[in-house]
Structures are given as structure tokens and as C-alpha cells.
Write a protein that holds these residues in place. Structure first.
Motif, PDB file in Angstrom:
ATOM      1  N   ASN A 105       0.825  -1.197   0.000  1.00 46.43           N
ATOM      2  CA  ASN A 105       0.000   0.000   0.000  1.00 46.43           C
ATOM      3  C   ASN A 105       0.862   1.251   0.000  1.00 46.43           C
ATOM      4  O   ASN A 105       1.941   1.275   0.584  1.00 46.43           O
ATOM      5  CB  ASN A 105      -0.929   0.027   1.212  1.00 46.43           C
ATOM      6  CG  ASN A 105      -2.074  -0.938   1.058  1.00 46.43           C
ATOM      7  OD1 ASN A 105      -2.405  -1.357  -0.051  1.00 46.43           O
ATOM      8  ND2 ASN A 105      -2.691  -1.295   2.162  1.00 46.43           N
ATOM      9  N   ASN A 154      -6.107  11.842  -1.084  1.00 46.43           N
ATOM     10  CA  ASN A 154      -7.327  11.529  -1.815  1.00 46.43           C
ATOM     11  C   ASN A 154      -8.033  12.862  -2.061  1.00 46.43           C
ATOM     12  O   ASN A 154      -8.569  13.459  -1.140  1.00 46.43           O
ATOM     13  CB  ASN A 154      -8.220  10.582  -1.000  1.00 46.43           C
ATOM     14  CG  ASN A 154      -9.465  10.181  -1.749  1.00 46.43           C
ATOM     15  OD1 ASN A 154      -9.596  10.446  -2.938  1.00 46.43           O
ATOM     16  ND2 ASN A 154     -10.381   9.542  -1.045  1.00 46.43           N
ATOM     17  N   SER A 187      -3.537   3.256  -0.693  1.00 42.06           N
ATOM     18  CA  SER A 187      -3.992   2.683  -1.960  1.00 42.06           C
ATOM     19  C   SER A 187      -2.873   1.849  -2.557  1.00 42.06           C
ATOM     20  O   SER A 187      -1.751   1.853  -2.068  1.00 42.06           O
ATOM     21  CB  SER A 187      -4.381   3.797  -2.932  1.00 42.06           C
ATOM     22  OG  SER A 187      -3.234   4.525  -3.325  1.00 42.06           O
ATOM     23  N   GLN A 188      -3.192   1.161  -3.632  1.00 45.81           N
ATOM     24  CA  GLN A 188      -2.200   0.388  -4.365  1.00 45.81           C
ATOM     25  C   GLN A 188      -2.097   0.964  -5.763  1.00 45.81           C
ATOM     26  O   GLN A 188      -3.083   1.438  -6.328  1.00 45.81           O
ATOM     27  CB  GLN A 188      -2.598  -1.080  -4.442  1.00 45.81           C
ATOM     28  CG  GLN A 188      -2.567  -1.766  -3.101  1.00 45.81           C
ATOM     29  CD  GLN A 188      -2.948  -3.225  -3.210  1.00 45.81           C
ATOM     30  OE1 GLN A 188      -3.324  -3.707  -4.254  1.00 45.81           O
ATOM     31  NE2 GLN A 188      -2.828  -3.929  -2.098  1.00 45.81           N
ATOM     32  N   TYR A 189      -0.906   0.915  -6.320  1.00 41.75           N
ATOM     33  CA  TYR A 189      -0.690   1.431  -7.666  1.00 41.75           C
ATOM     34  C   TYR A 189      -1.370   0.525  -8.682  1.00 41.75           C
ATOM     35  O   TYR A 189      -1.277  -0.693  -8.628  1.00 41.75           O
ATOM     36  CB  TYR A 189       0.803   1.524  -7.972  1.00 41.75           C
ATOM     37  CG  TYR A 189       1.083   1.828  -9.416  1.00 41.75           C
ATOM     38  CD1 TYR A 189       0.766   3.065  -9.953  1.00 41.75           C
ATOM     39  CD2 TYR A 189       1.621   0.868 -10.258  1.00 41.75           C
ATOM     40  CE1 TYR A 189       1.004   3.348 -11.285  1.00 41.75           C
ATOM     41  CE2 TYR A 189       1.864   1.137 -11.579  1.00 41.75           C
ATOM     42  CZ  TYR A 189       1.552   2.378 -12.092  1.00 41.75           C
ATOM     43  OH  TYR A 189       1.776   2.647 -13.403  1.00 41.75           O
TER      44      TYR A 189
END
Length: 194
Positions: free
Chosen positions: A103, A108, A120-122
Motif C-alpha cells: 500500500n 485523496n 492505496s495500491q498502484y
């Protein structure tokens, strides 16, 4: 016929006159005496789902399983089982980096107010979609993606992001247009517009 070697030579010829053959190396190792390692092909099918993450190697006559990500050697004999390998895969940091499953903490952006932090994840598909949206909203030329400065900027933000060509961006934008058009047509069919 016996031939005596020269007095200063270290050659030993047996009494029967047959030269001994050099000792054959072990069939599954390069040189186990020096500790060299050779990756092995499995002689039978390895059925556990952890084996795609490991290579079987033999080191000094001992079978090991070497992690493909961090190169750590674990016991690879069939009697060892695979639980220890499964535990390693769950905690292997190099695997997380390789998979992109780690992560990332980032902002955001909300339509109103200050940005909030979230994990988040890429995902390269999301990045490509956002690039196309940016080009559409700001009416940038498609040639923007060919500019060297833009490519360097993208690389500084996310090195894993491969900047698409202008033809690929055009294809993505037309795909987005097709999706939006079908949404509009379905709304029109249902009587959403009078």
C-alpha cells in the motif's frame, strides 16, 4: 608395457596400464565441494502452489528452495513440506515490492475541502484512465504524452508507470467515449430525457 614416468613428474600410472577416468561430478550439481549451486529441473511434478515462487537448487548435496524474489534459501527436501515456504511468501518484502501489493499512503482529492490521506495500491489502468480524463477536461493535445519533460515528470511520480503513446491515448479516449455514449443511450431509452 610399463613405462616409468619421469622422476620429477606427479603422474601415477597404475600397474594394469589403464588410465583412471576423472571422477564424474554429481549429476545434479556443478561442484559441490566448492559450494557451487545449480538450479534443478523437477524430476516429478511439484504440486504445491508455493513452488512457482521458488527455484529448486542443490547446495553441497543438500536440496534447497531459493526464493525468486529475495534469493533466501529454505529447506527444499520433500520431507520438509512447504509450510515454511508458504510462511516466507507471506512475509517476503521483495515479493510485495515485485507484486506491487504494498500500500502507498497518499492524498485523496475530494471535490470540496482539503485532501485526506488514504492507503492505496498502484494500478496502471487507473493511471491511464486518469491521464485520458486530464487530457479531455483540460483539452490538452494528445502529443502531450510524447513530450520528454512529461515523461520525466511521470517517471518521478511513479517509476512503474509506462507513459502510453498518443495512439494508445487516442484509443483509450475513444473507448471512454463509447462507454459514456452507451450510458447516455440507455438513459434515453429508459425515458431519462424528455
Amino acid at each position: 608395457m610399463n613405462v616409468d614416468p619421469a622422476p620429477n613428474s606427479n603422474v601415477n600410472i597404475p600397474e594394469n596400464g589403464v588410465q583412471p577416468q576423472p571422477e564424474q561430478p554429481y549429476p545434479d550439481a556443478i561442484n559441490p565441494v566448492n559450494g557451487n549451486v545449480e538450479e534443478l529441473e523437477a524430476q516429478h511434478k511439484l504440486t504445491s502452489n508455493v513452488w512457482p515462487h521458488f527455484n529448486r537448487v542443490r547446495v553441497n548435496r543438500v536440496m534447497n528452495a531459493r526464493c525468486k524474489y529475495c534469493r533466501k534459501s529454505l529447506g527444499g527436501e520433500t520431507s520438509n513440506g512447504t509450510s515454511h515456504m508458504r510462511s516466507h511468501i507471506k512475509t517476503c518484502i521483495q515479493k510485495r515490492i515485485h507484486d506491487g501489493s504494498q500500500n502507498i499512503l497518499g492524498p485523496n482529492y475530494q471535490p470540496a475541502g482539503n485532501p485526506q490521506l488514504f492507503a492505496s495500491q498502484y494500478n496502471s489502468e487507473v493511471s491511464r484512465k486518469e491521464l485520458c480524463s486530464m487530457i479531455l477536461v483540460h483539452e490538452y493535445p494528445l502529443s502531450l504524452v510524447d513530450h520528454v519533460g512529461f515523461k520525466h515528470f511521470c517517471c518521478s511520480l511513479q517509476p512503474q508507470f509506462a507513459v502510453p503513446s498518443r495512439n494508445m491515448v487516442k484509443k483509450d479516449i475513444l473507448g471512454m467515449f463509447g462507454v459514456e455514449r452507451s450510458k447516455y443511450q440507455s438513459m434515453e431509452t429508459w425515458g431519462g430525457f424528455q
